[in-house]
Design a protein around this motif. Structure first.
Motif, PDB file in Angstrom:
ATOM      1  N   ILE A 103       0.953  -1.307  -0.017  1.00  0.00           N
ATOM      2  CA  ILE A 103       0.068   0.066   0.061  1.00  0.00           C
ATOM      3  C   ILE A 103       0.816   1.291  -0.029  1.00  0.00           C
ATOM      4  N   GLY A 104       2.109   1.000   0.389  1.00  0.00           N
ATOM      5  CA  GLY A 104       3.016   2.469   0.220  1.00  0.00           C
ATOM      6  C   GLY A 104       3.773   2.257  -0.939  1.00  0.00           C
ATOM      7  N   CYS A 105       3.959   1.325  -1.579  1.00  0.00           N
ATOM      8  CA  CYS A 105       5.074   1.066  -2.900  1.00  0.00           C
ATOM      9  C   CYS A 105       4.775   2.460  -4.035  1.00  0.00           C
ATOM     10  N   ASP A 106       3.679   2.844  -3.886  1.00  0.00           N
ATOM     11  CA  ASP A 106       3.503   4.012  -4.851  1.00  0.00           C
ATOM     12  C   ASP A 106       4.599   5.002  -4.682  1.00  0.00           C
ATOM     13  N   HIS A 107       5.109   5.203  -3.526  1.00  0.00           N
ATOM     14  CA  HIS A 107       5.897   6.417  -3.304  1.00  0.00           C
ATOM     15  C   HIS A 107       7.342   5.971  -4.312  1.00  0.00           C
ATOM     16  N   LEU A 108       7.459   4.954  -4.810  1.00  0.00           N
ATOM     17  CA  LEU A 108       8.831   4.302  -5.681  1.00  0.00           C
ATOM     18  C   LEU A 108       8.579   4.878  -6.853  1.00  0.00           C
ATOM     19  N   GLU A 109       7.316   5.014  -7.463  1.00  0.00           N
ATOM     20  CA  GLU A 109       6.999   5.287  -8.948  1.00  0.00           C
ATOM     21  C   GLU A 109       7.867   6.362  -9.616  1.00  0.00           C
ATOM     22  N   GLY A 110       8.087   7.233  -8.927  1.00  0.00           N
ATOM     23  CA  GLY A 110       8.747   8.602  -9.726  1.00  0.00           C
ATOM     24  C   GLY A 110      10.282   8.147  -9.658  1.00  0.00           C
TER      25      GLY A 110
END
Length: 203
Positions: A103-110
């Motif tokens: 649920i927190g891995c979207d922080h790595l997208e950029g």
């Protein structure tokens, strides 16, 4: 200035306390809440300071980061450099014993400069997280090395999703009780990433 404000390291350290099998649901709930507490700001990730956003989330979850051109590891959220926010580009993530989860891995997208990820003893890492990492276009280009060890919730499905990291050069898989299909994994990566140095010790 911190994007999320000053965080008590005592609170961040709760996940480090000893816990029994019976207490697992409680700690799982607490860490899920903590991952959600650092809200995903997609505008910041895409356009402003993606490395800063990712650093703050990772450190709050107990991981460490190392930036390009920096010898030392960043371990404490409260000691992150205050400015300039966009100066430090994450090169390596060591998530050993951290509470990071899907649920927190979207922080790595950029992240555009991330070259290595180490996932060891990450009790909340599941296939969905590895699948997400394989889908992020920036990571498909930048990731060169990965280590996944002692992660009991990872299975064959999550491992083979990493074949989309097209520049991956080294992949270490060790002591993953949920992964049984050693020969199939070898075949998948021999076809999709023939230059990959794959090391398997799955137990």
């Amino acid at each position: 200035m911190m994007l999320f404000g000053k965080i008590s390291w005592k609170f961040c350290s709760l996940k480090k306390l000893p816990w029994s099998y019976d207490s697992r649901p409680f700690w799982g709930w607490l860490n899920a809440v903590f991952n959600k507490y650092i809200m995903v700001d997609y505008e910041c990730i895409r356009d402003v300071v993606p490395d800063r956003v990712a650093s703050e989330w990772l450190l709050c979850c107990g991981a460490m980061v190392q930036s390009h051109g920096q010898d030392r590891w960043q371990k404490d959220y409260n000691h992150l450099p205050k400015s300039p926010l966009g100066k430090y580009k994450i090169q390596t993530i060591d998530a050993t014993d951290s509470c990071i989860m899907n649920i927190g891995c979207d922080h790595l997208e950029g992240l555009q400069h991330l070259e290595k990820i180490q996932l060891s003893k990450c009790h909340y890492i599941e296939d969905s997280c590895l699948e997400k990492l394989g889908q992020f276009e920036n990571l498909q280009k930048s990731i060169l090395e990965m280590e996944i060890t002692f992660c009991g919730n990872v299975t064959y499905k999550g491992i083979v999703a990493l074949q989309h990291l097209r520049n991956l050069k080294q992949l270490l898989l060790h002591d993953l009780p949920g992964v049984k299909e050693k020969e199939k994994i070898v075949q998948v990566f021999e076809t999709s990433l023939p230059s990959l140095n794959l090391k398997l010790d799955l137990k």
